[in-house]
Write a protein that holds these residues in place. Structure first.
Motif, PDB file in Angstrom:
ATOM      1  N   ALA A   1       0.886  -1.469  -0.265  1.00  0.00           N
ATOM      2  CA  ALA A   1       0.327  -0.009  -0.030  1.00  0.00           C
ATOM      3  C   ALA A   1       0.814   1.181   0.159  1.00  0.00           C
ATOM      4  N   ILE A   2       1.673   1.320   0.903  1.00  0.00           N
ATOM      5  CA  ILE A   2       2.376   2.398   1.392  1.00  0.00           C
ATOM      6  C   ILE A   2       3.689   2.482  -0.397  1.00  0.00           C
ATOM      7  N   PHE A   3       4.349   1.342  -1.164  1.00  0.00           N
ATOM      8  CA  PHE A   3       4.373   1.208  -2.664  1.00  0.00           C
ATOM      9  C   PHE A   3       3.777   1.934  -3.201  1.00  0.00           C
ATOM     10  N   ALA A   4       2.559   1.593  -3.845  1.00  0.00           N
ATOM     11  CA  ALA A   4       1.709   1.923  -4.302  1.00  0.00           C
ATOM     12  C   ALA A   4       1.335   3.177  -4.346  1.00  0.00           C
ATOM     13  N   SER A   5       1.395   4.284  -2.977  1.00  0.00           N
ATOM     14  CA  SER A   5       0.589   5.203  -2.851  1.00  0.00           C
ATOM     15  C   SER A   5       2.107   6.694  -3.195  1.00  0.00           C
ATOM     16  N   ILE A   6       3.255   6.077  -3.675  1.00  0.00           N
ATOM     17  CA  ILE A   6       3.787   7.124  -4.392  1.00  0.00           C
ATOM     18  C   ILE A   6       4.023   7.508  -5.680  1.00  0.00           C
ATOM     19  N   PRO A   7       4.120   8.484  -5.970  1.00  0.00           N
ATOM     20  CA  PRO A   7       3.871   9.340  -6.911  1.00  0.00           C
ATOM     21  C   PRO A   7       3.760   8.607  -8.392  1.00  0.00           C
ATOM     22  N   ASN A   8       3.602   8.759  -9.374  1.00  0.00           N
ATOM     23  CA  ASN A   8       4.508   7.957 -10.416  1.00  0.00           C
ATOM     24  C   ASN A   8       5.090   9.161 -10.932  1.00  0.00           C
ATOM     25  N   ILE A   9       4.665   9.960 -11.305  1.00  0.00           N
ATOM     26  CA  ILE A   9       5.437  11.421 -11.778  1.00  0.00           C
ATOM     27  C   ILE A   9       6.714  11.336 -11.295  1.00  0.00           C
ATOM     28  N   LEU A  10       6.961  10.754  -9.698  1.00  0.00           N
ATOM     29  CA  LEU A  10       8.854  11.048  -9.231  1.00  0.00           C
ATOM     30  C   LEU A  10       9.489  10.499 -10.478  1.00  0.00           C
ATOM     31  N   GLU A  11      10.761  11.462 -10.541  1.00  0.00           N
ATOM     32  CA  GLU A  11      11.340  10.697 -12.084  1.00  0.00           C
ATOM     33  C   GLU A  11      12.420  10.091 -11.095  1.00  0.00           C
ATOM     34  N   THR A  12      12.317   8.480 -11.168  1.00  0.00           N
ATOM     35  CA  THR A  12      13.346   8.445  -9.989  1.00  0.00           C
ATOM     36  C   THR A  12      13.058   7.001 -10.693  1.00  0.00           C
ATOM     37  N   LYS A  13      14.883   6.298 -10.961  1.00  0.00           N
ATOM     38  CA  LYS A  13      14.429   4.735 -11.366  1.00  0.00           C
ATOM     39  C   LYS A  13      14.649   4.023 -10.835  1.00  0.00           C
ATOM     40  N   ARG A  14      13.490   3.021 -11.047  1.00  0.00           N
ATOM     41  CA  ARG A  14      12.876   2.043 -10.520  1.00  0.00           C
ATOM     42  C   ARG A  14      13.577   0.828 -10.417  1.00  0.00           C
ATOM     43  N   ASP A  15      14.588   0.821  -9.671  1.00  0.00           N
ATOM     44  CA  ASP A  15      16.136  -0.236  -9.388  1.00  0.00           C
ATOM     45  C   ASP A  15      15.772  -1.417  -8.849  1.00  0.00           C
ATOM     46  N   GLU A  16      17.014  -1.543  -8.135  1.00  0.00           N
ATOM     47  CA  GLU A  16      16.983  -2.724  -6.582  1.00  0.00           C
ATOM     48  C   GLU A  16      17.369  -1.668  -5.599  1.00  0.00           C
ATOM     49  N   ALA A  17      18.147  -0.513  -5.909  1.00  0.00           N
ATOM     50  CA  ALA A  17      19.046   0.500  -4.720  1.00  0.00           C
ATOM     51  C   ALA A  17      17.273   1.604  -4.822  1.00  0.00           C
ATOM     52  N   TYR A  18      17.156   1.577  -6.206  1.00  0.00           N
ATOM     53  CA  TYR A  18      15.511   2.614  -5.076  1.00  0.00           C
ATOM     54  C   TYR A  18      15.062   1.401  -4.218  1.00  0.00           C
ATOM     55  N   PHE A  19      15.076   0.461  -4.077  1.00  0.00           N
ATOM     56  CA  PHE A  19      13.554  -0.549  -3.479  1.00  0.00           C
ATOM     57  C   PHE A  19      14.287  -0.758  -2.256  1.00  0.00           C
ATOM     58  N   HIS A  20      15.065  -1.297  -1.952  1.00  0.00           N
ATOM     59  CA  HIS A  20      15.844  -1.187  -1.259  1.00  0.00           C
ATOM     60  C   HIS A  20      16.111  -0.096  -0.437  1.00  0.00           C
ATOM     61  N   THR A  21      16.209   1.409  -1.121  1.00  0.00           N
ATOM     62  CA  THR A  21      16.282   2.776  -0.145  1.00  0.00           C
ATOM     63  C   THR A  21      15.022   2.249   1.248  1.00  0.00           C
ATOM     64  N   ILE A  22      14.177   2.893  -0.603  1.00  0.00           N
ATOM     65  CA  ILE A  22      12.315   3.010   0.157  1.00  0.00           C
ATOM     66  C   ILE A  22      12.130   1.812   1.364  1.00  0.00           C
ATOM     67  N   PHE A  23      12.508   0.677   1.073  1.00  0.00           N
ATOM     68  CA  PHE A  23      12.008  -0.192   2.013  1.00  0.00           C
ATOM     69  C   PHE A  23      12.960   0.124   3.252  1.00  0.00           C
ATOM     70  N   TYR A  24      13.898   0.242   3.498  1.00  0.00           N
ATOM     71  CA  TYR A  24      14.797   0.580   4.249  1.00  0.00           C
ATOM     72  C   TYR A  24      14.209   1.696   4.704  1.00  0.00           C
ATOM     73  N   LEU A  25      13.974   2.603   4.707  1.00  0.00           N
ATOM     74  CA  LEU A  25      13.741   4.043   4.793  1.00  0.00           C
ATOM     75  C   LEU A  25      12.394   4.073   5.539  1.00  0.00           C
ATOM     76  N   MET A  26      11.139   3.209   5.209  1.00  0.00           N
ATOM     77  CA  MET A  26      10.082   2.998   6.006  1.00  0.00           C
ATOM     78  C   MET A  26       9.749   2.092   7.109  1.00  0.00           C
ATOM     79  N   LEU A  27      11.117   1.450   6.909  1.00  0.00           N
ATOM     80  CA  LEU A  27      11.429   0.757   8.673  1.00  0.00           C
ATOM     81  C   LEU A  27      11.804   1.565   9.480  1.00  0.00           C
ATOM     82  N   SER A  28      12.862   1.709   9.160  1.00  0.00           N
ATOM     83  CA  SER A  28      13.903   3.012   9.942  1.00  0.00           C
ATOM     84  C   SER A  28      12.602   3.518  10.492  1.00  0.00           C
ATOM     85  N   ALA A  29      11.147   4.457   9.860  1.00  0.00           N
ATOM     86  CA  ALA A  29      10.093   5.274   9.774  1.00  0.00           C
ATOM     87  C   ALA A  29       9.295   4.902  10.916  1.00  0.00           C
ATOM     88  N   SER A  30       9.285   3.212  11.365  1.00  0.00           N
ATOM     89  CA  SER A  30       8.751   2.160  12.042  1.00  0.00           C
ATOM     90  C   SER A  30       9.745   2.525  12.975  1.00  0.00           C
TER      91      SER A  30
END
Length: 524
Positions: A414-443
């Motif tokens: 649900a969190i990944f789905a809420s991220i706007p598609n207009i953000l100019e970010t390459k969706r590669d392993e590093a991107y998913f790793h970063t967002i996953f790490y950030l959301m866990l740390s924020a928790s």
């Protein structure tokens, strides 16, 4: 040890008011006395709300010979300090206007005139440098004693303009040039001969060439071991001065005194300012926690520099690497307006601190849970365009703690789905790793990225009191492939003797769908 009824305060940095109104003052006068005995021209940088202004205020009262304010403190009872009155010039850039350079110049002129008027001195020159020189020489002559100069937050006229566009950056540069010339007055032959003591503080440490080029006699004590706890509280100081308040907090939270102290350490301790392994608490945060008897992000909420987050994004800095930065000592003096480096900024502003020193190599990490969780949450909001699902972050820790994988991954999706598609970010392993790490740390989870083992690097290790998750990410590959890598490279081996349950977690992301594709878990 302070009386049990002494109050905790976070709203004033006035030494006089703290001492007169019965607030707790953690006695730092032993360090101050050493400063005064060993030199006379100092610079020290520390993060915001760390006691710089209080130190300046204490020095002011000391040189004004306000001995009554120091009753019971080390310098009054244990030292041979001569209580001789000196004229004191305090320039606090928190109070001096510093918009455009003309405004900064006018603010400095007003400050000098205000000090002159208070001392019944007429300043003759209409020029800033000459006016400053005139004030110092006149004060020394009138009082028959050398002058003390205390400059607080010297860098505010520069860093307040960073991250606000090219026009604001140009103002920062002009202000830097003005201050370089202004501070140079202190090195002049006539002026230096009438100075007793000079103390300059700020958040950042600009190189000597940048702003202190004319002050080659300025002694930088920012990283000097014997002054590592001049600001901030050691564990012993916290216990000695705040024991009744720790007990009150424990009673409110239903914890023991020992548990409360351990939690305060986890949230607010950890700052290290020298090769000597001495850690100190953030004084503002820990006093706020004891006063309100709650664990909150007090320091972080007083202001995060937007320019720092913007710089990290601009430089495409790999976020998970922030907790294992390594650098030489040069990092501590590389704050240059035209060449800002995230590593230097992160340390100087207090978002990372020294974690270890091996030879000439310094390692850095987040100082404590308050900084890590809050800072990474801010980064997460920035990297995800301020997702509307931020209320879900707190649930992630709860689900992992209970091994509730289905709701955990439903929430992550649900969190990944809420991220706007207009953000100019390459969706590669590093991107998913970063967002996953950030959301866990924020928790609030203790998530450690890319932990090094003898077989390679673990993408993520998540620590709880009773279990450890070993996580591997794959993009456009299967979750089983991720799980197999954990097993084949024996990533779990370093944790097998921990006495904790070990759970392997392979996660696959789909770059086209921009979300989790599959996951597999295995307990060993």
């Amino acid at each position: 040890m302070p009386h049990a009824k002494m109050k905790v305060q976070v709203s004033t940095s006035s030494f006089e008011r703290i001492r007169q109104d019965g607030y707790i003052y953690v006695d730092k006068t032993r360090h101050i006395f050493r400063l005064l005995q060993e030199g006379f021209f100092y610079f020290m940088s520390r993060p915001r709300r760390f006691g710089k202004s209080l130190t300046v205020s204490a020095l002011k009262c000391l040189f004004e010979a306000r001995k009554d304010l120091f009753d019971g403190l080390w310098i009054a009872s244990e030292s041979n300090w001569e209580w001789k009155k000196h004229p004191v010039v305090v320039l606090d850039f928190n109070e001096i206007s510093h918009g455009e350079t003309d405004r900064l110049r006018a603010g400095l002129m007003y400050a000098l005139e205000d000090i002159a008027a208070a001392n019944e001195i007429q300043l003759k020159s209409a020029l800033l440098k000459e006016r400053f020189k005139d004030l110092l020489l006149s004060l020394a002559k009138k009082n028959g004693a050398p002058v003390v100069v205390l400059i607080d937050e010297y860098d505010k006229p520069m860093i307040d303009h960073l991250g606000k566009g090219d026009a604001a950056f140009a103002i920062a540069e002009e202000n830097r040039d003005l201050l370089r010339s202004f501070f140079g007055v202190l090195k002049g032959a006539q002026v230096s001969s009438v100075l007793r003591f000079v103390f300059i503080t700020g958040v950042s440490k600009f190189s000597r060439v940048s702003i202190f080029s004319e002050l080659n006699n300025l002694e930088d004590i920012t990283l000097v071991s014997k002054y590592a706890d001049l600001m901030g509280y050691t564990r012993d100081e916290l216990i000695e001065n705040f024991r009744p308040h720790i007990r009150s907090m424990a009673e409110k939270t239903g914890e023991t005194d020992k548990e409360t102290l351990a939690k305060l350490e986890m949230y607010y301790d950890g700052y290290r300012f020298s090769e000597r392994d001495l850690r100190v608490f953030n004084p503002f945060s820990v006093m706020s926690a004891l006063k309100q008897r709650e664990y909150e992000a007090f320091w972080f909420e007083t202001g995060t520099p937007k320019f720092l987050i913007d710089l990290i994004k601009e430089k495409k800095y790999p976020i998970p690497e922030l907790e294992r930065l390594k650098a030489t000592k040069a990092i501590f003096s590389t704050f240059e307006l035209d060449n800002l480096k995230p590593e230097a900024l992160l340390y100087q502003t207090g978002y990372t601190t020294i974690s270890a020193v091996q030879g000439k190599i310094y390692s850095f990490d987040y100082p404590n849970q308050e900084v890590k969780t809050s800072f990474l949450e801010s980064l997460l909001h920035s990297f995800t365009g301020g997702t509307s699902q931020s209320h879900l972050f707190a649930l992630l820790a709860q689900y992992l703690q209970k091994d509730e994988f289905e709701p955990f991954f439903e929430t992550v999706t649900a969190i990944f789905a809420s991220i706007p598609n207009i953000l100019e970010t390459k969706r590669d392993e590093a991107y998913f790793h970063t967002i996953f790490y950030l959301m866990l740390s924020a928790s609030g989870v203790d998530a450690r990225s890319e932990v090094l083992t003898c077989k390679g690097r673990i993408d993520l290790a998540i620590h709880f009191s009773d279990k450890i998750y070993i996580v591997e990410f794959k993009c456009d590959q299967s979750a089983e492939t991720a799980l197999r890598q954990i097993r084949e490279k024996k990533y779990a081996d370093p944790f097998l003797q921990s006495g904790k349950e070990i759970i392997l977690l392979g996660i696959s992301f789909d770059s086209k769908k921009r979300n989790v594709a599959a996951w597999k878990a295995q307990t060993i």
